[in-house]
Design an enzyme around this catalytic site. Structure first.
Site, PDB file in Angstrom:
ATOM      1  CD  GLU A 116      -3.048  -1.118   0.293  1.00 36.04           C
ATOM      2  OE1 GLU A 116      -3.061  -0.225  -0.584  1.00 36.04           O
ATOM      3  OE2 GLU A 116      -3.913  -2.014   0.362  1.00 36.04           O
ATOM      4  CG  HIS A 140      -4.701  -0.259   5.759  1.00 35.07           C
ATOM      5  ND1 HIS A 140      -6.078  -0.237   5.807  1.00 35.07           N
ATOM      6  CD2 HIS A 140      -4.371  -1.465   5.226  1.00 35.07           C
ATOM      7  CE1 HIS A 140      -6.546  -1.378   5.312  1.00 35.07           C
ATOM      8  NE2 HIS A 140      -5.535  -2.136   4.965  1.00 35.07           N
ATOM      9  CG  HIS A 142      -7.082  -5.655   7.884  1.00 33.51           C
ATOM     10  ND1 HIS A 142      -6.533  -6.790   7.334  1.00 33.51           N
ATOM     11  CD2 HIS A 142      -6.842  -4.666   6.987  1.00 33.51           C
ATOM     12  CE1 HIS A 142      -5.984  -6.500   6.160  1.00 33.51           C
ATOM     13  NE2 HIS A 142      -6.140  -5.207   5.937  1.00 33.51           N
ATOM     14  CD  GLU A 170     -14.016   9.069  22.984  1.00 27.93           C
ATOM     15  OE1 GLU A 170     -14.594   8.638  23.987  1.00 27.93           O
ATOM     16  OE2 GLU A 170     -12.862   8.785  22.684  1.00 27.93           O
ATOM     17  CG  HIS A 211      -9.413  -3.788   2.887  1.00 27.03           C
ATOM     18  ND1 HIS A 211      -8.703  -3.788   1.706  1.00 27.03           N
ATOM     19  CD2 HIS A 211      -8.479  -3.900   3.865  1.00 27.03           C
ATOM     20  CE1 HIS A 211      -7.418  -3.911   1.966  1.00 27.03           C
ATOM     21  NE2 HIS A 211      -7.245  -3.976   3.273  1.00 27.03           N
TER      22      HIS A 211
HETATM   23  O1  2HA Z   1      -0.690  -5.178   4.074  1.00 26.30           O
HETATM   24  O2  2HA Z   1      -3.587  -4.760   4.556  1.00 26.30           O
HETATM   25  O3  2HA Z   1      -4.402  -3.692   2.307  1.00 26.30           O
HETATM   26  C1  2HA Z   1      -1.776  -5.910   3.638  1.00 26.30           C
HETATM   27  C2  2HA Z   1      -2.970  -5.061   3.562  1.00 26.30           C
HETATM   28  C3  2HA Z   1      -3.348  -4.586   2.240  1.00 26.30           C
HETATM   29 ZN    ZN Z   2      -5.543  -4.091   4.284  1.00 25.58          ZN
END
Ligand code: 2HA
Ligand code: ZN
Length: 274
Positions: A116, A140, A142, A170, A211
């Site tokens: 990414e 990023h 999950h 909040e 995602h």
């Molecule tokens: O690094 O999360 O979006 C793997 C991921 C791709």
């Molecule tokens: Zn991801």
């Protein structure tokens, strides 16, 4: 003294581990990048190895020319960062055209920056401009409950922002501009990079349908705290929906939201209020 003793590296490694402890980084899921200050780059320079070859990217950002970034490695597990930073993360230098990088530290044994990286890079560019240069972190993860919500709510900025603002008091203070929602897309490519960066012109957080979550901030605490707040609110929202079998007896009203904004001195995105 070594690279990983530097304060920004300690903060970076801690954040990778904090995300792991939250359960947001199964396998190689998620990634983190940090735009170093000029001072940090100077402090890090004595630990740089021989620079590796330049790698061209299919994205360009002139305002990031010559910058240094810490990045997680492609295919690397965030749970391993704390055990062996030099194998799982690295520092890259951006070229003068703002369309290529070379590894100057870490990512040992032939590792590469996160898949990414182009997405992070474009979003650093947008957030650097939008924040007057203060934004340095892109993260990023999950986040489980955020992902769950993307199966339940319409995939609009308005629906997600309202649900999240109403699910924890909040929230309107932490993300008064709201959150953006990016429809399902193949990860790691130019398309998701562009779609996300469009949202990040307005917001400092974007939900990736089915995602995960994508956030930015000036420092590790703020960026992690933003992800944490959004994720917790998402958890409350679906638990309330499930527990009430779809019926919610009461929530935070729009007048309540306006009252919070007034007392905490933040400006809520009016587009999301009735
Ligand atoms: O690094 O999360 O979006 C793997 C991921 C791709
Ligand atoms: Zn991801």
């Amino acid at each position: 003294m070594e690279m990983t003793d530097l304060k920004f590296m300690q903060g970076y490694i801690r954040m990778c581990n904090d995300g792991w402890l939250q359960g947001w980084h199964e396998r190689n899921g998620g990634n983190l990048t940090y735009r170093m200050t000029a001072k940090e780059a100077e402090a890090a320079r004595p630990f740089f190895g021989a620079p590796r070859e330049w790698v061209e990217m299919d994205v360009q950002a002139k305002n990031l020319a010559g910058e240094f970034f810490v990045t997680t490695g492609s295919g690397k597990y965030l749970r391993n960062v704390v055990l062996s930073p030099a194998e799982n993360i690295g520092i890259v230098e951006i070229n003068a055209a703002g369309n290529g990088y070379r590894i100057v530290w870490g990512l040992e044994n032939g590792a590469k920056p996160t898949s990414e990286f182009p997405t992070h890079f474009l979003n650093h560019s947008v957030r650097k401009t939008a924040s007057g240069g203060t934004n340095r972190v892109i993260y990023h993860c999950h986040a489980t409950n955020v992902i769950a919500l993307t199966y339940l709510l319409p995939l609009t900025d308005r629906d997600f922002t309202r649900a999240l603002w109403q699910s924890a008091t909040e929230c309107p203070v932490v993300f008064p501009a709201g959150v953006g929602v990016v429809p399902w897309m193949v990860p790691g490519g130019r398309e998701i990079a562009l779609a996300t960066s469009k949202k990040m012109e307005t917001y400092d957080a974007a939900v990736w349908a089915q995602h995960g979550l994508f956030v930015s901030g000036p420092d590790f605490d703020t960026a992690f705290g933003l992800a944490h707040t959004i994720e917790k609110s998402a958890e409350i929202y679906w638990k309330v929906l499930a527990g009430g079998q779809g019926k919610i007896r009461q929530t935070i009203t729009d007048d309540d939201l306006r009252a919070i904004a007034r007392d905490f001195g933040v400006t809520l995105n009016e587009a999301f209020l009735d």
